[in-house]
Scaffold this motif. Structure first.
Motif, PDB file in Angstrom:
ATOM      1  N   UNK A 149      -0.992  -2.497 -15.549  1.00 12.94           N
ATOM      2  CA  UNK A 149      -0.142  -3.747 -16.066  1.00 12.94           C
ATOM      3  C   UNK A 149      -1.195  -4.365 -17.395  1.00 12.94           C
ATOM      4  N   UNK A 150      -0.518  -4.753 -18.505  1.00 13.09           N
ATOM      5  CA  UNK A 150      -1.390  -5.058 -19.511  1.00 13.09           C
ATOM      6  C   UNK A 150      -0.910  -6.571 -20.151  1.00 13.09           C
ATOM      7  N   UNK A 151      -0.285  -7.223 -19.463  1.00 14.96           N
ATOM      8  CA  UNK A 151       0.061  -8.596 -19.850  1.00 14.96           C
ATOM      9  C   UNK A 151      -1.219  -9.317 -20.042  1.00 14.96           C
ATOM     10  N   UNK A 152      -0.860 -10.295 -21.197  1.00 13.92           N
ATOM     11  CA  UNK A 152      -1.999 -11.269 -21.334  1.00 13.92           C
ATOM     12  C   UNK A 152      -1.980 -12.530 -20.340  1.00 13.92           C
ATOM     13  N   UNK A 153      -0.742 -12.747 -20.126  1.00 16.03           N
ATOM     14  CA  UNK A 153      -0.724 -13.887 -18.873  1.00 16.03           C
ATOM     15  C   UNK A 153       0.134 -13.502 -17.889  1.00 16.03           C
ATOM     16  N   UNK A 154      -0.202 -12.722 -16.926  1.00 19.77           N
ATOM     17  CA  UNK A 154       0.679 -12.372 -15.878  1.00 19.77           C
ATOM     18  C   UNK A 154       1.361 -13.012 -15.203  1.00 19.77           C
TER      19      UNK A 154
END
Length: 254
Positions: free
Chosen positions: A54-59
């Motif tokens: 997972x590469x989300x900046x704000x998961x």
């Protein structure tokens, strides 16, 4: 700083709201370890055909369960992601990237208890139930260099996991013999660093089918074990049971 790799049993999502020994332990996890520069959470609840990061900046906080009290759905874990590190991990393990996946309860429950301020970046790496425990040990081995950078590989699953056999609502029930047998075997195999036994647990462990009808909740342990490198041994950080046969054992590997 070489960070140990860790496996925790995260139990029911309700763990975060209950007064149980395992919850008390997880609330101390951050103080038991060096402060991580980031956390790679390997959760039993993210199952994919191929390894995925997972590469989300704000998961986002994923409430991947139903039928629980409203208070549980109001919880949010607002830690940042680590896109740059996540992309490095994808390169290390040959993983796909998912920019949308957040933090499922296998990740945010132990993280919220261990690092309640949400001030350690965290992202997830999936498990592949169609691949073997040995494959997941090898997956963990590819993560081993990150430990020298203070990155915590946090496997989150369950030392035993048989939902059909749980004594729901009876948190203080004595553990059933089959669950105790498997849990004791696991503790011994971990402390010896017996890679062959862990990889072949279905053939070697007593009551393996009862303890794990399916593999996904055990595979995060194999990843954590592999991330500690060849010759690693483990030590128990916590051992307890709830619901008659749900082992909440947690281990550190180095």
């Amino acid at each position: 700083m070489s960070m140990p790799a860790v496996f925790v049993s995260h139990g029911s999502p309700m763990l975060i709201l209950q007064d149980l020994p395992a919850r008390s332990f997880l609330a101390t996890l951050g103080s038991l370890l060096p402060r991580p520069t980031a956390i790679v959470a390997v959760s039993a609840h993210w199952n994919t055909e191929r390894p995925t990061v997972s590469t989300a900046a704000r998961p986002q906080t994923i409430h991947d369960f139903y039928g629980f009290p409203d208070a549980l759905y109001r919880l949010r874990y607002d830690a940042s992601g680590a896109p740059e590190l996540a992309n490095r991990v994808a390169e290390l393990v040959g993983a796909e990237r998912d920019p949308a996946y957040g933090l499922d309860h296998g990740a945010w429950v132990p993280a919220m208890l261990g690092w309640p301020k949400g001030d350690v970046p965290i992202f997830q790496l999936s498990v592949q139930p169609y691949r073997s425990p040995a494959d997941h040990i090898e997956l963990g081995r590819r993560l081993a260099p990150l430990r020298e950078e203070g990155v915590l590989v946090l496997g989150s699953g369950s030392a035993t996991h048989n939902l059909r056999r749980l004594r729901r609502g009876d948190n203080d029930a004595a553990p059933e013999p089959w669950a105790r047998q498997f849990d004791d075997w696991l503790s011994e195999a971990v402390e010896k660093g017996d890679e062959a036994a862990l990889a072949n647990y279905r053939a070697d462990a007593p009551s393996a089918r009862e303890a794990h009808p399916t593999d996904e909740h055990f595979l995060p342990l194999h990843v954590a074990f592999g991330a500690a490198g060849p010759g690693a041994r483990g030590k128990a950080l916590h051992r307890s049971f709830t619901s008659g046969n749900l082992s909440m054992a947690s281990y550190a590997f180095a």
